[in-house]
Design an enzyme around this catalytic site. Sequence first.
Site, PDB file in Angstrom:
ATOM      1  N   ASP A 197     -13.754   3.160   6.282  1.00 29.21           N
ATOM      2  CA  ASP A 197     -12.659   3.847   5.598  1.00 29.21           C
ATOM      3  C   ASP A 197     -13.143   4.464   4.290  1.00 29.21           C
ATOM      4  OD1 ASP A 197      -9.879   4.690   5.218  1.00 29.21           O
ATOM      5  OD2 ASP A 197     -10.000   3.372   3.494  1.00 29.21           O
TER       6      ASP A 197
ATOM      7  N   SER B 102      -6.278   4.692   8.138  1.00 33.80           N
ATOM      8  CA  SER B 102      -6.901   4.385   6.850  1.00 33.80           C
ATOM      9  C   SER B 102      -6.172   3.211   6.169  1.00 33.80           C
ATOM     10  CB  SER B 102      -6.861   5.635   5.967  1.00 33.80           C
ATOM     11  OG  SER B 102      -7.142   5.323   4.640  1.00 33.80           O
TER      12      SER B 102
ATOM     13  N   LYS C  39      -7.441  -1.120   6.310  1.00 31.73           N
ATOM     14  CA  LYS C  39      -7.716  -1.876   5.077  1.00 31.73           C
ATOM     15  C   LYS C  39      -6.850  -3.120   5.002  1.00 31.73           C
ATOM     16  CE  LYS C  39      -7.249   1.625   2.101  1.00 31.73           C
ATOM     17  NZ  LYS C  39      -7.529   3.001   2.496  1.00 31.73           N
TER      18      LYS C  39
ATOM     19  N   ARG D 147     -12.532  13.002   3.840  1.00 30.83           N
ATOM     20  CA  ARG D 147     -11.222  13.650   4.016  1.00 30.83           C
ATOM     21  C   ARG D 147     -10.768  14.313   2.716  1.00 30.83           C
ATOM     22  NH1 ARG D 147      -7.618   9.034   5.177  1.00 30.83           N
ATOM     23  NH2 ARG D 147      -5.949  10.553   5.278  1.00 30.83           N
TER      24      ARG D 147
ATOM     25  N   HIS E 117       0.847  -1.184   0.000  1.00 27.60           N
ATOM     26  CA  HIS E 117       0.000   0.000   0.000  1.00 27.60           C
ATOM     27  C   HIS E 117       0.886   1.238   0.000  1.00 27.60           C
ATOM     28  CE1 HIS E 117      -4.227   1.238   0.457  1.00 27.60           C
ATOM     29  NE2 HIS E 117      -3.685   2.385   0.824  1.00 27.60           N
TER      30      HIS E 117
HETATM   31  N1  URA Z   1      -3.846   5.740   1.244  1.00 30.69           N
HETATM   32  C1  URA Z   1      -4.905   5.380   2.013  1.00 30.69           C
HETATM   33  O1  URA Z   1      -5.467   4.310   1.825  1.00 30.69           O
HETATM   34  N2  URA Z   1      -5.300   6.203   2.961  1.00 30.69           N
HETATM   35  C2  URA Z   1      -4.717   7.396   3.212  1.00 30.69           C
HETATM   36  O2  URA Z   1      -5.147   8.094   4.108  1.00 30.69           O
HETATM   37  C3  URA Z   1      -3.618   7.779   2.416  1.00 30.69           C
HETATM   38  C4  URA Z   1      -3.204   6.919   1.432  1.00 30.69           C
END
Ligand code: URA
Length: 434
Positions: free
Chosen positions: A161, A183, A187, A168, A82
């Site tokens: 999320d 966040s 996930k 956001r 990620h």
């Molecule tokens: N990627 C994400 O999934 N969340 C964030 O807040 C920033 C980058």
Amino acid sequence: MDMVNVIETKRDGEELSTQQIRDFITEYTAEIIPDYQAAALLMAIYLRGMTRRETVDLTLAIAASGNQLDLHDVAPLVVDKHSSGGVGDKTTLVVQPLVAACGVPVGKMSGRGLGSSGGTLDKMESFRGWSSSMDLPRFKRQLAEIGLVLAGQTAVLAPADGKLYALRDVTGTVASTPLIAASIMSKKLAGGADAIVLDVKMGSGAFMPNLEAAKELSRIMVDIGKDAGRQTVALITDMNQPLGHAIGNALEVKEALATLRGEGPAEFWAHCQDVAAYMLLLAGNVDSLEAGREKATAVIKNGRALEKFRQMVVAQGGNASQVDDPTLLPQAAFVEDLVVPRAGFVKALDTGRIGWAGVHLGAGRLVKSDTIDHAVGFILPIMVGDKVTEGDVIGSIHANDAEKLAEARAELWASISWSETAVDPLPHFYTAVT
Ligand code: URA
């Protein structure tokens, strides 16, 4: 719950209790708490921060807002990556199929554009018919059958999320360490990954402006991963210039496809190789980073990584002919070259500003309901330290609206600074936090 009290507590810089954080996430997911109160709390968190305990509570509450996957019945070890968000960051599109092609299953929950940074789902929707929404049986079936899934935040996986992320994006509350950590890690935990490689971006186009901030975010995320029993590594990588040459959804997809064919920009390929090598190493698929890089190169050369990507596109309803012939992807009506007016060296790129210029062209959202224009964006093959001479073409603007094109042109030129004397190139990799 008394949401006004929760907002006031954080506004005044006090700690929220575990129960308050859990109730907020439960009731916001159930649409009992309205967006305007959630937005006020997000801004209070943005300004006041969160303690480590609050950040962990927030992460676990978001992860628990939907199903938490156990994928071991279909894959013995699932690996995931990620990015914390950057401009031109299409790494997932290359690395996920590459790792899957090496025999390591990748089940990923991706996001949409956030602030000036693009999102994998928006990019993938450049393929006609492609969808990221799926139920759990389908997620597992696809993981078992082709070893590669790119899902979105749905009612099933970390739905809180999905809602918070969209809020956001349009309330100026993206660049907050606890909100980013919660966040991303919510996930990853909900998605059932056993091993996680985090690509933490640092620089003018990232949410983390300097090495110190990037290290703090990395440390929190690695700790959360470890506590949850997942092998986690954070790589801090450069975002003081866009990653690769393409910025904008379909343009980035085309660059990712070129890279999967072994024809991508060298520095972007080097980054993909590094991320893939760490994923293969954590998965126990290779015994050194060097062996991981070699294996990654091999599945590009033999076409298996591209084939894996194609299988995923087809499995998720996308149009395979656009994989085979990228000219069928969305194309902008206007393409204008960027011609350098003077000789010199590229001194710096205000990468966040370049990202916002893309958003203003239509590649991202300014309000939640904005639709994405997949065709628009930039090709910008210049890097810090490059020498140019007057009249050189250093890129192009792809637009569907003449007025927006003129605005983007001005924004783009304003985001490049020049030097009369030679400038050192930037590193692409800083450090790994384990
Ligand atoms: N990627 C994400 O999934 N969340 C964030 O807040 C920033 C980058």
